[in-house]
Design an enzyme around this catalytic site. Structure first.
Site, PDB file in Angstrom:
ATOM      1  N   HIS A 199     140.609 -41.956 -37.805  1.00  0.00           N
ATOM      2  CA  HIS A 199     141.980 -41.786 -37.336  1.00  0.00           C
ATOM      3  C   HIS A 199     142.981 -42.252 -38.379  1.00  0.00           C
ATOM      4  CE1 HIS A 199     140.146 -41.151 -33.360  1.00  0.00           C
ATOM      5  NE2 HIS A 199     141.116 -40.273 -33.309  1.00  0.00           N
ATOM      6  N   ARG A 306     147.997 -36.751 -29.172  1.00  0.00           N
ATOM      7  CA  ARG A 306     147.131 -37.932 -28.980  1.00  0.00           C
ATOM      8  C   ARG A 306     147.988 -39.060 -28.401  1.00  0.00           C
ATOM      9  NH1 ARG A 306     144.865 -36.112 -34.206  1.00  0.00           N
ATOM     10  NH2 ARG A 306     142.598 -36.021 -34.031  1.00  0.00           N
ATOM     11  N   ARG A 342     147.017 -34.801 -24.249  1.00  0.00           N
ATOM     12  CA  ARG A 342     145.694 -35.355 -23.971  1.00  0.00           C
ATOM     13  C   ARG A 342     145.858 -36.734 -23.333  1.00  0.00           C
ATOM     14  NH1 ARG A 342     141.496 -36.529 -28.749  1.00  0.00           N
ATOM     15  NH2 ARG A 342     142.847 -38.318 -29.084  1.00  0.00           N
ATOM     16  N   GLU A 441     133.643 -32.620 -27.055  1.00  0.00           N
ATOM     17  CA  GLU A 441     133.420 -33.451 -28.245  1.00  0.00           C
ATOM     18  C   GLU A 441     132.170 -34.310 -28.122  1.00  0.00           C
ATOM     19  OE1 GLU A 441     136.850 -35.935 -28.915  1.00  0.00           O
ATOM     20  OE2 GLU A 441     137.133 -36.350 -26.801  1.00  0.00           O
ATOM     21  N   ASN A 464     135.823 -33.665 -34.609  1.00  0.00           N
ATOM     22  CA  ASN A 464     135.698 -34.984 -35.253  1.00  0.00           C
ATOM     23  C   ASN A 464     134.622 -35.801 -34.561  1.00  0.00           C
ATOM     24  OD1 ASN A 464     137.911 -33.996 -36.524  1.00  0.00           O
ATOM     25  ND2 ASN A 464     139.376 -35.236 -35.394  1.00  0.00           N
ATOM     26  N   ASP A 465     134.699 -35.798 -33.236  1.00  0.00           N
ATOM     27  CA  ASP A 465     133.687 -36.544 -32.486  1.00  0.00           C
ATOM     28  C   ASP A 465     132.424 -35.727 -32.281  1.00  0.00           C
ATOM     29  OD1 ASP A 465     134.602 -39.187 -31.924  1.00  0.00           O
ATOM     30  OD2 ASP A 465     136.223 -38.264 -30.804  1.00  0.00           O
ATOM     31  N   ARG A 475     132.077 -41.294 -37.950  1.00  0.00           N
ATOM     32  CA  ARG A 475     133.112 -40.517 -38.632  1.00  0.00           C
ATOM     33  C   ARG A 475     133.953 -41.344 -39.610  1.00  0.00           C
ATOM     34  NH1 ARG A 475     137.056 -38.955 -33.584  1.00  0.00           N
ATOM     35  NH2 ARG A 475     138.722 -38.848 -35.082  1.00  0.00           N
ATOM     36  N   CYS A 512     140.701 -28.396 -31.820  1.00  0.00           N
ATOM     37  CA  CYS A 512     141.744 -29.299 -32.334  1.00  0.00           C
ATOM     38  C   CYS A 512     141.194 -30.367 -33.276  1.00  0.00           C
ATOM     39  CB  CYS A 512     142.513 -29.939 -31.183  1.00  0.00           C
ATOM     40  SG  CYS A 512     141.477 -30.984 -30.157  1.00  0.00           S
TER      41      CYS A 512
HETATM   42  C1  PEP Z   1     138.178 -34.869 -32.132  1.00  0.00           C
HETATM   43  O1  PEP Z   1     137.339 -35.703 -31.794  1.00  0.00           O
HETATM   44  O2  PEP Z   1     137.904 -33.884 -32.824  1.00  0.00           O
HETATM   45  C2  PEP Z   1     139.582 -35.017 -31.732  1.00  0.00           C
HETATM   46  C3  PEP Z   1     140.460 -34.073 -31.967  1.00  0.00           C
HETATM   47  O3  PEP Z   1     139.955 -36.179 -31.155  1.00  0.00           O
HETATM   48  P1  PEP Z   1     140.178 -37.546 -31.950  1.00  0.00           P
HETATM   49  O4  PEP Z   1     140.158 -37.224 -33.431  1.00  0.00           O
HETATM   50  O5  PEP Z   1     141.466 -38.117 -31.506  1.00  0.00           O
HETATM   51  O6  PEP Z   1     139.010 -38.375 -31.533  1.00  0.00           O
HETATM   52 MG    MG Z   2     137.829 -37.143 -30.292  1.00  0.00          MG
END
Ligand code: PEP
Ligand code: MG
Length: 590
Positions: A199, A306, A342, A441, A464-465, A475, A512
């Protein structure tokens, strides 16, 4: 450790987390606290000294508390009861006594003894079925933090208070700290830890400040006030640059900014393939203020808001009206374009300091996101009411994060419906047909997508997750960053499965995660059947431009080949061979 006393030029290589070049003086911040305590052995002869070190840290902490209580005006004194409790805890046998005992018996350093005893005491309190004791667990945490800070001699650095134009150098920066960065002061930042999809790196890209992460030893090589250059596109940091190097990077900075200006202008054209397929390209935002950036880069809406960042860096939970005001601002600015709000995704790497939850051994697998909200229905309800109220002012979608089971969807919807009923009874306006979506995710959700699709209006794939959980790769960990591959066959197969399930059930599949913002992935996502992409606003123009160079028909055929490949390396090669040429005309080069 490298020692550079002679001011010779050195180039460090890390992960280029946010593009751009900055040149300036280094400002070292040590923002690490209790989490990085190490264990070491204490010789018998030094035990007395170690115990005294702990005692004086505890005494100092107690004096700090007394000073706070005494300086509190009389009329507010009733609120200092909690601090009195903390003072008592500092002398408590269970805590104070046990720490002294642990140092003595186990011959361990005071920091480790404190951490260990506190964890045991908190676990005992938490297991008791009594809210009083659960609260005490959080008090013990506060007391421990205060003593720990004195033990390690750490002043709390507040990034917000830095008042020079500098480049931050830190072992690590949390997402909360990064979101405190004042753009007019901080030119860029460099950290020893962190990965591309952390993040912290996402926020750096949104703030558009150059950042290089995962350098390992930047904090030991770079000293305060050193002149440094950060090139966030190529992951380079130059310490003590020579005259010639300064000139070279200065030119790079100018050409990067020129390139960016040209590409940005094209952001307002639609993303339509040459054979007429129109894909919506939306922006991800963390803070309401960023909506302006999203609009400037030509976003077709907000695909991911977010909301958790409004909960970080503050002493308590925000109230309904405060949340509503912020959501309404974003929704009104974007209307009639959609805003996907979200619900709270805290914990994981975004812990909220004021909750009384114990430290988790595996935060990414812990009480995060929807799991947290379902456990704290009051916190959840407050946010849902704010989102519903904002839905009366534009086009709002609600999105639940980290869904891993069907039951979680049912439960979350139940709470949403209850919030809607309450608003209805109070005569407050909201959109009764608000679209409801879930983040895909967690691999379990991808596998169950055909079942889950029946309960929602859209999916939003959080790569991402999804990559982190599917490939078991943290990550934010630079040491496993090479395994973090969006184009791994396992990931593209999962995306296909989700897109197919969405289609079969007449709902939409969006994406996303950061994968959506890398233009080279555009043909793959198009071919896999993704209906909408959402990304860091500054990448919108280049992704749109890439889409305009593609044909949906070709992309669909191409993806058939990709799905037969065995390794990420093979997939990447095919994608590069086929589309790398188109992209290379659009991207910034050294
Ligand atoms: C993800 O996990 O891809 C996502 C968009 O959420 P975050 O990056 O906030 O965990
Ligand atoms: Mg996520």
């Amino acid at each position: 450790m490298e020692n550079i006393d002679d001011n010779r030029e050195i180039i460090l290589h890390g992960i280029g987390a946010s593009p751009g070049v900055c040149i300036g003086h280094a400002y070292i911040v040590d923002t690490e606290g209790v989490d990085v305590v190490r264990k070491y052995h204490i010789d018998s002869a030094c035990l007395k000294n170690e115990k005294n070190r702990f005692k004086s840290a505890a005494k100092k902490a107690k004096n700090e508390l007394r000073a706070i209580i005494e300086s509190t005006p009389e009329e507010l004194r009733q609120h200092t009861n909690i601090l009195e409790t903390h003072m008592v805890l500092m002398k408590d046998k269970m805590l104070y006594g046990k720490i002294i005992e642990a140092i003595e018996k186990e011959q361990i350093n005071a920091e480790w003894a404190l951490k260990k005893v506190v964890a045991n005491v908190q676990a005992t309190f938490k297991n008791l079925d009594d809210s009083y004791f659960k609260e005490r667990a959080s008090d013990v945490g506060h007391v421990s933090d205060r003593i720990m800070r004195n033990l390690v001699g750490m002043d709390q650095v507040n990034i917000k208070d830095i008042n020079k134009r500098v480049i931050l150098i830190a072992r690590d920066l949390s997402p909360a700290e990064t979101s405190q960065i004042q753009l007019e002061r901080i030119k860029g930042f460099v950290t020893d830890r962190g990965g591309m999809a952390s993040h912290t790196s996402i926020i750096a890209r949104t703030l558009e400040i150059p950042a290089v992460l995962g350098l390992d030893n930047a904090t030991s090589i770079i000293k305060n006030d050193d002149l440094i250059i950060v090139d966030g596109a190529f992951g380079e940091v130059v310490v003590h640059p020579a005259e010639q190097t300064l000139e070279q990077y200065y030119n790079r900075k100018i050409s990067y900014e020129k390139h960016k200006a040209v590409i940005t202008q094209s952001g307002h054209f639609t993303a339509e393939t040459s054979d007429g397929f129109h894909l919506k390209v939306m922006g991800n935002i963390e803070l309401p203020e960023e909506v302006v950036t999203a609009v400037n880069y030509g976003s077709d809406g907000i695909g991911l808001y977010r909301t958790e960042f409004q909960y970080l860096s503050r002493p308590n939970f925000p109230g309904e009206n405060e949340l509503f005001d912020k959501y309404k601002d974003v929704v009104e600015i974007m209307a009639p374009k959609p805003v996907t709000i979200r619900t709270l995704d805290i914990n994981g790497d975004k812990a909220v300091a004021y909750t009384s939850d114990a430290e988790e051994a595996n935060p990414a697998l812990g009480l995060r996101a929807i799991r947290y909200c379902l456990k704290k229905p009051d916190v959840f309800n407050t946010q849902l009411r704010a989102i519903l109220r904002a839905s009366a002012f534009g086009n709002v979608r609600v999105l639940f994060p980290m869904i891993s089971t069907y039951d979680e969807i049912i439960e979350a919807k139940k709470i949403l419906n209850k919030a809607a009923d309450a608003l209805y009874n109070e005569g407050i306006n909201f959109n009764e047909n608000i679209e409801i979506g879930i983040m895909i995710e967690v691999p379990a959700a991808a596998i169950m997508a055909d079942v889950m699709a029946k309960e929602v209006d859209f999916f939003s794939i959080g790569t991402n997750d999804l990559i982190q959980y599917a490939l078991a790769v943290d990550r934010g960990n630079k040491d496993v960053a090479h395994l973090y591959q969006p184009l791994d066959p396992a990931i593209i197969r999962m995306i296909k499965r989700v897109a197919d399930a969405a289609k079969a059930n007449g709902i939409k599949a969006f994406m996303c995660g950061e994968m959506a913002g890398d233009p080279i992935n555009a043909p793959v996502l198009l071919g896999l059947g993704i209906d909408e992409l959402s990304m860091n606003p500054q990448t919108i123009p280049i992704v749109k431009s890439m889409i305009r160079s593609l044909k949906i028909g070709d992309a669909r055929l191409f993806v058939k080949d990709l799905l037969k490949q065995a390794s990420a390396k093979e997939v990447i090669k095919l994608v590069q061979d086929r589309y790398g040429g188109i992209l290379s005309e659009k991207v910034y080069k050294k």
